[in-house]
Write a protein that holds these residues in place. Sequence first.
Motif, PDB file in Angstrom:
ATOM      1  N   ARG A 188     -52.732  75.618 -37.860  1.00 42.63           N
ATOM      2  CA  ARG A 188     -53.011  74.529 -36.908  1.00 42.63           C
ATOM      3  C   ARG A 188     -53.498  73.278 -37.658  1.00 42.63           C
ATOM      4  NH1 ARG A 188     -56.591  75.661 -31.721  1.00 42.63           N
ATOM      5  NH2 ARG A 188     -54.582  76.221 -30.851  1.00 42.63           N
ATOM      6  N   GLU A 189     -54.346  73.488 -38.655  1.00 41.55           N
ATOM      7  CA  GLU A 189     -54.840  72.361 -39.450  1.00 41.55           C
ATOM      8  C   GLU A 189     -53.708  71.733 -40.261  1.00 41.55           C
ATOM      9  OE1 GLU A 189     -57.813  74.481 -41.609  1.00 41.55           O
ATOM     10  OE2 GLU A 189     -59.404  73.947 -40.207  1.00 41.55           O
ATOM     11  N   LYS A 190     -52.837  72.570 -40.802  1.00 41.28           N
ATOM     12  CA  LYS A 190     -51.698  72.060 -41.563  1.00 41.28           C
ATOM     13  C   LYS A 190     -50.800  71.202 -40.687  1.00 41.28           C
ATOM     14  CE  LYS A 190     -51.284  75.792 -44.965  1.00 41.28           C
ATOM     15  NZ  LYS A 190     -50.408  76.854 -45.479  1.00 41.28           N
ATOM     16  N   GLU A 191     -50.551  71.661 -39.480  1.00 40.60           N
ATOM     17  CA  GLU A 191     -49.695  70.894 -38.572  1.00 40.60           C
ATOM     18  C   GLU A 191     -50.361  69.580 -38.178  1.00 40.60           C
ATOM     19  OE1 GLU A 191     -46.628  69.366 -36.764  1.00 40.60           O
ATOM     20  OE2 GLU A 191     -46.551  71.144 -38.043  1.00 40.60           O
ATOM     21  N   ALA A 192     -51.680  69.597 -38.022  1.00 39.74           N
ATOM     22  CA  ALA A 192     -52.407  68.364 -37.700  1.00 39.74           C
ATOM     23  C   ALA A 192     -52.291  67.361 -38.851  1.00 39.74           C
ATOM     24  CB  ALA A 192     -53.866  68.669 -37.398  1.00 39.74           C
ATOM     25  N   VAL A 193     -52.370  67.843 -40.079  1.00 39.75           N
ATOM     26  CA  VAL A 193     -52.224  66.969 -41.252  1.00 39.75           C
ATOM     27  C   VAL A 193     -50.805  66.416 -41.308  1.00 39.75           C
ATOM     28  CG1 VAL A 193     -52.186  66.909 -43.788  1.00 39.75           C
ATOM     29  CG2 VAL A 193     -54.075  68.054 -42.587  1.00 39.75           C
ATOM     30  N   ARG A 194     -49.823  67.288 -41.106  1.00 38.84           N
ATOM     31  CA  ARG A 194     -48.422  66.834 -41.096  1.00 38.84           C
ATOM     32  C   ARG A 194     -48.208  65.751 -40.036  1.00 38.84           C
ATOM     33  NH1 ARG A 194     -47.172  72.341 -42.303  1.00 38.84           N
ATOM     34  NH2 ARG A 194     -45.932  72.475 -44.206  1.00 38.84           N
ATOM     35  N   GLN A 195     -48.757  65.971 -38.849  1.00 41.75           N
ATOM     36  CA  GLN A 195     -48.596  64.998 -37.769  1.00 41.75           C
ATOM     37  C   GLN A 195     -49.260  63.679 -38.141  1.00 41.75           C
ATOM     38  OE1 GLN A 195     -46.650  65.324 -34.923  1.00 41.75           O
ATOM     39  NE2 GLN A 195     -47.019  63.117 -34.946  1.00 41.75           N
ATOM     40  N   ASN A 196     -50.422  63.738 -38.748  1.00 43.76           N
ATOM     41  CA  ASN A 196     -51.115  62.525 -39.162  1.00 43.76           C
ATOM     42  C   ASN A 196     -50.280  61.750 -40.174  1.00 43.76           C
ATOM     43  OD1 ASN A 196     -53.075  61.018 -41.102  1.00 43.76           O
ATOM     44  ND2 ASN A 196     -54.230  61.332 -39.205  1.00 43.76           N
ATOM     45  N   LEU A 197     -49.675  62.458 -41.112  1.00 43.65           N
ATOM     46  CA  LEU A 197     -48.830  61.814 -42.115  1.00 43.65           C
ATOM     47  C   LEU A 197     -47.573  61.215 -41.477  1.00 43.65           C
ATOM     48  CD1 LEU A 197     -49.229  64.426 -44.982  1.00 43.65           C
ATOM     49  CD2 LEU A 197     -50.186  62.113 -44.921  1.00 43.65           C
ATOM     50  N   ARG A 198     -46.991  61.923 -40.506  1.00 45.43           N
ATOM     51  CA  ARG A 198     -45.833  61.376 -39.780  1.00 45.43           C
ATOM     52  C   ARG A 198     -46.241  60.101 -39.036  1.00 45.43           C
ATOM     53  NH1 ARG A 198     -44.401  66.931 -38.953  1.00 45.43           N
ATOM     54  NH2 ARG A 198     -45.621  67.015 -37.047  1.00 45.43           N
ATOM     55  N   ASP A 199     -47.400  60.161 -38.369  1.00 36.32           N
ATOM     56  CA  ASP A 199     -47.896  59.003 -37.631  1.00 36.32           C
ATOM     57  C   ASP A 199     -48.146  57.813 -38.557  1.00 36.32           C
ATOM     58  OD1 ASP A 199     -47.809  60.543 -35.335  1.00 36.32           O
ATOM     59  OD2 ASP A 199     -49.991  60.864 -35.245  1.00 36.32           O
ATOM     60  N   ALA A 200     -48.485  58.101 -39.808  1.00 37.61           N
ATOM     61  CA  ALA A 200     -48.728  57.052 -40.797  1.00 37.61           C
ATOM     62  C   ALA A 200     -47.428  56.524 -41.398  1.00 37.61           C
ATOM     63  CB  ALA A 200     -49.640  57.574 -41.905  1.00 37.61           C
ATOM     64  N   GLY A 201     -46.302  57.112 -40.980  1.00 35.31           N
ATOM     65  CA  GLY A 201     -45.011  56.640 -41.456  1.00 35.31           C
ATOM     66  C   GLY A 201     -44.556  57.232 -42.766  1.00 35.31           C
ATOM     67  N   CYS A 202     -45.183  58.302 -43.189  1.00 36.88           N
ATOM     68  CA  CYS A 202     -44.772  58.938 -44.443  1.00 36.88           C
ATOM     69  C   CYS A 202     -43.416  59.610 -44.269  1.00 36.88           C
ATOM     70  CB  CYS A 202     -45.789  59.998 -44.871  1.00 36.88           C
ATOM     71  SG  CYS A 202     -47.380  59.344 -45.363  1.00 36.88           S
ATOM     72  N   PRO A 203     -42.540  59.457 -45.258  1.00 41.56           N
ATOM     73  CA  PRO A 203     -41.252  60.156 -45.177  1.00 41.56           C
ATOM     74  C   PRO A 203     -41.437  61.662 -45.339  1.00 41.56           C
ATOM     75  CG  PRO A 203     -41.411  58.871 -47.213  1.00 41.56           C
ATOM     76  CD  PRO A 203     -42.656  58.602 -46.417  1.00 41.56           C
ATOM     77  N   SER A 204     -40.478  62.421 -44.863  1.00 42.56           N
ATOM     78  CA  SER A 204     -40.554  63.888 -44.895  1.00 42.56           C
ATOM     79  C   SER A 204     -40.821  64.425 -46.293  1.00 42.56           C
ATOM     80  CB  SER A 204     -39.255  64.503 -44.370  1.00 42.56           C
ATOM     81  OG  SER A 204     -38.984  64.041 -43.087  1.00 42.56           O
ATOM     82  N   GLU A 205     -40.157  63.829 -47.283  1.00 43.89           N
ATOM     83  CA  GLU A 205     -40.326  64.307 -48.655  1.00 43.89           C
ATOM     84  C   GLU A 205     -41.772  64.142 -49.126  1.00 43.89           C
ATOM     85  OE1 GLU A 205     -38.109  61.524 -48.078  1.00 43.89           O
ATOM     86  OE2 GLU A 205     -36.599  62.960 -47.420  1.00 43.89           O
ATOM     87  N   ALA A 206     -42.383  63.020 -48.767  1.00 45.85           N
ATOM     88  CA  ALA A 206     -43.769  62.769 -49.165  1.00 45.85           C
ATOM     89  C   ALA A 206     -44.715  63.739 -48.456  1.00 45.85           C
ATOM     90  CB  ALA A 206     -44.149  61.330 -48.868  1.00 45.85           C
ATOM     91  N   ILE A 207     -44.418  64.035 -47.211  1.00 47.14           N
ATOM     92  CA  ILE A 207     -45.261  64.979 -46.459  1.00 47.14           C
ATOM     93  C   ILE A 207     -45.221  66.351 -47.113  1.00 47.14           C
ATOM     94  CG2 ILE A 207     -45.531  66.183 -44.253  1.00 47.14           C
ATOM     95  CD1 ILE A 207     -44.495  63.568 -42.907  1.00 47.14           C
ATOM     96  N   GLU A 208     -44.023  66.806 -47.421  1.00 46.44           N
ATOM     97  CA  GLU A 208     -43.898  68.129 -48.046  1.00 46.44           C
ATOM     98  C   GLU A 208     -44.558  68.157 -49.422  1.00 46.44           C
ATOM     99  OE1 GLU A 208     -43.185  70.765 -46.313  1.00 46.44           O
ATOM    100  OE2 GLU A 208     -42.939  69.315 -44.692  1.00 46.44           O
ATOM    101  N   LYS A 209     -44.420  67.070 -50.172  1.00 45.55           N
ATOM    102  CA  LYS A 209     -45.064  66.997 -51.490  1.00 45.55           C
ATOM    103  C   LYS A 209     -46.579  67.039 -51.323  1.00 45.55           C
ATOM    104  CE  LYS A 209     -45.245  64.414 -55.779  1.00 45.55           C
ATOM    105  NZ  LYS A 209     -44.739  63.274 -56.555  1.00 45.55           N
TER     106      LYS A 209
END
Length: 90
Positions: free
Chosen positions: A4-25
């Motif tokens: 759940r925490e990981k998904e919250a971090v991923r969502q925050n990064l998406r909301d910040a406009g980070c590309p998928s590759e950067a999120i996974e990295k």
Amino acid sequence: MREREKEAVRQNLRDAGCPSEAIEKYMLLGEEDKAAEQAALLAGHRAALLLALHESQRKIDCLDFLTFKMAKSQGRGEKSTGCTKQKNKG
């Protein structure tokens, strides 16, 4: 970190406009306990966003200047400088 925490971090990064590759990295770096590299990745994205913001502000300034010039040429510029048309009468 729980799922759940990981998904919250991923969502925050998406909301910040980070590309998928950067999120996974970022997530991979977190699993490898590489906080300094995570911070560098975030700082890089922040710098890119700030640059885009400044570029957009410059474009807005150009439009504002053109709008001001148009208003001034149509006789409405006096209001923006604090002058009134009454000064020209009489």
